[in-house]
Design a protein around this motif. Structure first.
Motif, mmCIF file in Angstrom:
data_model
loop_
_atom_site.group_PDB
_atom_site.id
_atom_site.type_symbol
_atom_site.label_atom_id
_atom_site.label_comp_id
_atom_site.label_asym_id
_atom_site.label_seq_id
_atom_site.Cartn_x
_atom_site.Cartn_y
_atom_site.Cartn_z
ATOM 1 N N GLU A 128 -3.631 -11.832 8.233
ATOM 2 C CA GLU A 128 -2.464 -11.059 7.800
ATOM 3 C C GLU A 128 -1.488 -11.866 6.956
ATOM 4 O O GLU A 128 -0.511 -11.318 6.454
ATOM 5 C CB GLU A 128 -1.735 -10.510 9.047
ATOM 6 C CG GLU A 128 -0.944 -11.523 9.900
ATOM 7 C CD GLU A 128 -1.797 -12.291 10.924
ATOM 8 O OE1 GLU A 128 -2.969 -12.582 10.633
ATOM 9 O OE2 GLU A 128 -1.266 -12.637 11.994
ATOM 10 N N LEU A 129 -1.740 -13.162 6.787
ATOM 11 C CA LEU A 129 -0.704 -14.033 6.224
ATOM 12 C C LEU A 129 -0.800 -14.173 4.712
ATOM 13 O O LEU A 129 -1.879 -14.400 4.164
ATOM 14 C CB LEU A 129 -0.799 -15.426 6.854
ATOM 15 C CG LEU A 129 -0.714 -15.444 8.385
ATOM 16 C CD1 LEU A 129 -0.989 -16.841 8.901
ATOM 17 C CD2 LEU A 129 0.643 -14.936 8.860
ATOM 18 N N SER A 189 -1.875 -23.265 14.206
ATOM 19 C CA SER A 189 -0.978 -22.166 14.561
ATOM 20 C C SER A 189 -1.765 -20.870 14.522
ATOM 21 O O SER A 189 -2.384 -20.538 13.507
ATOM 22 C CB SER A 189 0.192 -22.113 13.571
ATOM 23 O OG SER A 189 0.541 -20.784 13.280
ATOM 24 N N GLY A 190 -1.761 -20.150 15.640
ATOM 25 C CA GLY A 190 -2.423 -18.842 15.711
ATOM 26 C C GLY A 190 -3.834 -18.950 16.257
ATOM 27 O O GLY A 190 -4.451 -20.027 16.299
ATOM 28 N N GLY A 191 -4.322 -17.819 16.730
ATOM 29 C CA GLY A 191 -5.713 -17.745 17.166
ATOM 30 C C GLY A 191 -6.045 -18.494 18.444
ATOM 31 O O GLY A 191 -7.210 -18.777 18.709
ATOM 32 N N ASP A 193 -9.263 -14.164 17.877
ATOM 33 C CA ASP A 193 -8.678 -15.493 18.097
ATOM 34 C C ASP A 193 -9.820 -16.495 18.228
ATOM 35 O O ASP A 193 -10.541 -16.494 19.231
ATOM 36 C CB ASP A 193 -7.822 -15.509 19.379
ATOM 37 C CG ASP A 193 -6.499 -14.794 19.192
ATOM 38 O OD1 ASP A 193 -6.047 -14.672 18.042
ATOM 39 O OD2 ASP A 193 -5.909 -14.365 20.204
ATOM 40 N N ILE A 252 1.915 -9.919 6.463
ATOM 41 C CA ILE A 252 3.259 -10.487 6.675
ATOM 42 C C ILE A 252 3.336 -11.828 5.950
ATOM 43 O O ILE A 252 2.310 -12.391 5.548
ATOM 44 C CB ILE A 252 3.571 -10.708 8.181
ATOM 45 C CG1 ILE A 252 2.569 -11.684 8.810
ATOM 46 C CG2 ILE A 252 3.573 -9.389 8.946
ATOM 47 C CD1 ILE A 252 2.998 -12.190 10.181
ATOM 48 N N PRO A 294 0.507 -20.977 19.847
ATOM 49 C CA PRO A 294 0.460 -19.530 19.670
ATOM 50 C C PRO A 294 1.209 -19.139 18.391
ATOM 51 O O PRO A 294 2.233 -19.740 18.065
ATOM 52 C CB PRO A 294 1.166 -18.979 20.901
ATOM 53 C CG PRO A 294 1.621 -20.132 21.716
ATOM 54 C CD PRO A 294 1.170 -21.396 21.082
ATOM 55 N N ASP A 318 3.751 -15.730 5.832
ATOM 56 C CA ASP A 318 3.521 -16.889 6.698
ATOM 57 C C ASP A 318 4.817 -17.690 6.793
ATOM 58 O O ASP A 318 5.229 -18.317 5.826
ATOM 59 C CB ASP A 318 2.400 -17.744 6.090
ATOM 60 C CG ASP A 318 2.347 -19.146 6.682
ATOM 61 O OD1 ASP A 318 2.893 -19.361 7.781
ATOM 62 O OD2 ASP A 318 1.740 -20.028 6.030
ATOM 63 N N SER A 319 5.461 -17.644 7.943
ATOM 64 C CA SER A 319 6.672 -18.466 8.107
ATOM 65 C C SER A 319 6.361 -19.750 8.879
ATOM 66 O O SER A 319 7.098 -20.726 8.800
ATOM 67 C CB SER A 319 7.772 -17.669 8.815
ATOM 68 O OG SER A 319 7.320 -17.195 10.068
ATOM 69 N N ASN A 320 5.248 -19.754 9.612
ATOM 70 C CA ASN A 320 4.980 -20.923 10.471
ATOM 71 C C ASN A 320 4.714 -22.208 9.684
ATOM 72 O O ASN A 320 5.051 -23.299 10.154
ATOM 73 C CB ASN A 320 3.788 -20.652 11.392
ATOM 74 C CG ASN A 320 4.128 -19.638 12.460
ATOM 75 O OD1 ASN A 320 5.288 -19.283 12.637
ATOM 76 N ND2 ASN A 320 3.120 -19.149 13.179
ATOM 77 N N ASN A 330 3.043 -16.616 17.325
ATOM 78 C CA ASN A 330 4.371 -16.011 17.268
ATOM 79 C C ASN A 330 5.404 -17.066 16.884
ATOM 80 O O ASN A 330 5.457 -18.133 17.494
ATOM 81 C CB ASN A 330 4.742 -15.394 18.614
ATOM 82 C CG ASN A 330 4.338 -13.937 18.678
ATOM 83 O OD1 ASN A 330 4.644 -13.165 17.779
ATOM 84 N ND2 ASN A 330 3.633 -13.576 19.742
ATOM 85 N N PRO A 331 6.234 -16.754 15.892
ATOM 86 C CA PRO A 331 7.120 -17.778 15.331
ATOM 87 C C PRO A 331 8.000 -18.506 16.363
ATOM 88 O O PRO A 331 8.142 -19.726 16.288
ATOM 89 C CB PRO A 331 7.975 -16.996 14.347
ATOM 90 C CG PRO A 331 7.083 -15.888 13.906
ATOM 91 C CD PRO A 331 6.277 -15.510 15.106
ATOM 92 N N VAL A 339 -2.809 -23.177 9.629
ATOM 93 C CA VAL A 339 -2.303 -21.855 9.977
ATOM 94 C C VAL A 339 -3.452 -20.862 9.820
ATOM 95 O O VAL A 339 -4.142 -20.872 8.799
ATOM 96 C CB VAL A 339 -1.099 -21.535 9.069
ATOM 97 C CG1 VAL A 339 -0.892 -20.060 8.937
ATOM 98 C CG2 VAL A 339 0.152 -22.217 9.607
ATOM 99 N N THR A 340 -3.700 -20.058 10.828
ATOM 100 C CA THR A 340 -4.767 -19.063 10.711
ATOM 101 C C THR A 340 -4.226 -17.658 10.932
ATOM 102 O O THR A 340 -3.338 -17.447 11.767
ATOM 103 C CB THR A 340 -5.952 -19.369 11.663
ATOM 104 O OG1 THR A 340 -6.836 -18.248 11.685
ATOM 105 C CG2 THR A 340 -5.495 -19.646 13.078
HETATM 106 P P1 AMP Z 1 -1.816 -15.038 17.143
HETATM 107 O O1 AMP Z 1 -1.351 -16.222 17.923
HETATM 108 O O2 AMP Z 1 -2.733 -15.415 16.040
HETATM 109 O O3 AMP Z 1 -2.368 -13.984 18.045
HETATM 110 O O4 AMP Z 1 -0.531 -14.428 16.455
HETATM 111 C C1 AMP Z 1 0.526 -13.910 17.234
HETATM 112 C C2 AMP Z 1 1.574 -13.262 16.361
HETATM 113 O O5 AMP Z 1 2.130 -14.231 15.507
HETATM 114 C C3 AMP Z 1 1.053 -12.155 15.448
HETATM 115 O O6 AMP Z 1 2.021 -11.141 15.385
HETATM 116 C C4 AMP Z 1 0.902 -12.842 14.124
HETATM 117 O O7 AMP Z 1 0.967 -11.976 13.029
HETATM 118 C C5 AMP Z 1 2.065 -13.801 14.154
HETATM 119 N N1 AMP Z 1 1.780 -14.958 13.318
HETATM 120 C C6 AMP Z 1 0.660 -15.708 13.400
HETATM 121 N N2 AMP Z 1 0.695 -16.699 12.504
HETATM 122 C C7 AMP Z 1 1.863 -16.558 11.835
HETATM 123 C C8 AMP Z 1 2.472 -17.277 10.775
HETATM 124 N N3 AMP Z 1 1.872 -18.334 10.221
HETATM 125 N N4 AMP Z 1 3.684 -16.869 10.330
HETATM 126 C C9 AMP Z 1 4.290 -15.812 10.901
HETATM 127 N N5 AMP Z 1 3.766 -15.103 11.893
HETATM 128 C C10 AMP Z 1 2.564 -15.447 12.376
#
Ligand code: AMP
Ligand code: MG
Length: 394
Positions: free
Chosen positions: A178-179, A240-242, A249, A191, A289, A193-195, A291-292, A174-175
């Motif tokens: 903000e997590l 997950s993310g980035g 990203d 926020i 991506p 981290d729910s992912n 987003n949850p 998970v990247t």
């Molecule tokens: P990203 O894909 O990194 O651009 O993230 C897209 C959205 O998903 C942003 O609003 C992030 O804050 C949110 N997000 C990314 N990773 C997580 C996570 N592990 N848990 C919850 N929300 C996330």
């Protein structure tokens, strides 16, 4: 950007190798047989009684001399001659000379005799040796899921271990700067981290047993180190993310630097457009991506079948059916939309309605949904009553 069906095809063409392992039956629970399994015993092992009652050697008349008693677990040492009987219990060995067993409920016992008050047919209430299966016969075939009934069948035919497909080992990376883990740690801009929890539990639900979780800042160096570590301990890595086009990203670039062969990036779908898939050696990588709701849709539509295929599960994808669309929605024609939805039955007919709150940051609708309604590419409006494909959430 490629279509959903193209993306699914590419993933199928880059399946994980199926690994096999011998496990005890208990450890093999929920896994799939990788070969046919043969019975090691005749079942039943010996002729035995299906009832509590009397074993009879039929002669003239309906009165029999009781010569003894055979309980379950006893070796039957009595020999019945014409007109003899033995008390017998369910599962007990049938003595030599027996024609039939009669149930206790239709008899009367007095002074060492038993009076039988119902007709008796040759072979009544006797379970014959090998009636279910013989030593060396195939008990279960390759591909069978070892659920409790399959496991108990194997145990009963004397099998104590099985060759099964081993679930792939999976890492979650998970990247996101903000997590954080919990409400106590939250600072402005951050926020929870729910992912990690989402993916970990979804993997468990899919039958994955070995899961490794990693977290990285949005920083190419730390992300590179983390992904390298994740790759070294698993068969498939879920990042997950980035993976989108933001200035921060880095997942896609880092994966490419690490030698991942990029097989696709971006799918004509909503949610989850920036989905990435690649391979490094035999290992596979998904860039999900952040987003949850996108994470979970991409997991169920792409990752779940990919992992379950490696476990020998057929079909590997979510259960699919067609249902009448309830309501009307407008969508982008060039995208496939996976809508969080509720499947319900009316008059025994399947219907599906979209749950409110479809933005990809919203999880409430997902928590309420029991299915994904697949609103296909090429369509701008889905009308009330139209038949649509529905994928049932596990
Ligand atoms: P990203 O894909 O990194 O651009 O993230 C897209 C959205 O998903 C942003 O609003 C992030 O804050 C949110 N997000 C990314 N990773 C997580 C996570 N592990 N848990 C919850 N929300 C996330
Ligand atoms: Mg991010």
């Amino acid at each position: 950007m490629i279509s959903v069906s193209e993306a699914k095809k590419i993933i199928q063409e880059h399946a994980l190798p199926k690994k096999k392992k011998h496990l005890s039956l208990e450890a093999a629970y929920g896994l799939v047989l990788a070969e046919d399994v043969l019975a090691c015993l005749d079942v039943p092992r010996f002729d035995n009684s299906a009832m509590d009652g009397y074993a009879l050697s039929v002669g003239n008349g309906n009165s029999f001399k009781i010569k003894g008693e055979i309980k379950a677990g006893d070796e039957a040492e009595i020999f019945l001659k014409t007109g003899d009987a033995a008390r017998i219990m369910t599962g007990a060995m049938i003595p030599k000379g027996t024609d039939a067993v009669v149930m206790r409920e239709v008899t009367k016992e007095a002074n060492g005799d038993v009076l039988v008050e119902a007709p008796v047919k040759q072979g009544d209430h006797i379970r014959r040796r090998g009636e279910e299966i013989r030593v060396g016969d195939v008990a279960l075939t390759k591909g069978k899921v070892l659920n409790p009934s399959a496991l108990s069948y194997l145990a009963s035919v004397g099998v104590d271990s099985a060759l099964v497909y081993q679930p792939p080992k999976v890492s979650i990376v998970v990247t996101g700067n903000e997590l954080v883990n919990s409400i106590e740690e939250l600072k402005p801009g951050q926020i929870i981290d729910s992912n990690t929890l989402t993916l970990k539990t979804a993997l468990k639900e899919a039958g994955i047993q070995e899961i490794h979780c990693f977290r990285s800042q949005d920083d190419p160096d730390s992300l590179r180190q983390t992904i390298e570590q994740a790759l070294s301990v698993s068969d498939s890595v879920l990042v997950s993310g980035g993976v989108s086009v933001g200035h921060w990203d880095f997942s896609k670039d880092v994966l490419n630097e690490l030698g991942m062969k990029e097989l696709f990036w971006r799918v004509a779908q909503k949610p989850g457009k920036p989905l990435l898939f690649g391979q490094k050696g035999e290992k596979t990588v998904f860039g999900l991506p952040g987003n949850p709701a996108s994470v979970l849709v991409c997991f169920y539509e792409y990752v779940y079948p990919h992992l379950r295929e490696a476990m020998g599960l057929i079909p590997s994808h979510l259960k699919t059916l067609r249902a009448s669309f309830s309501g009307q929605v407008k969508k982008r024609a060039h995208l496939t939309t996976f809508s969080r939805a509720e499947l319900f039955f009316d008059n025994h007919q399947p219907h599906v309605r979209v749950v409110p709150g479809q933005e990809s940051f919203r999880l409430g609708s997902f928590a309420q949904a029991n299915a994904l309604a697949v609103l296909p590419e090429g369509k701008e409006i889905v009308e009330n009553g139209e038949k649509v494909e529905v994928h049932l959430l596990p």
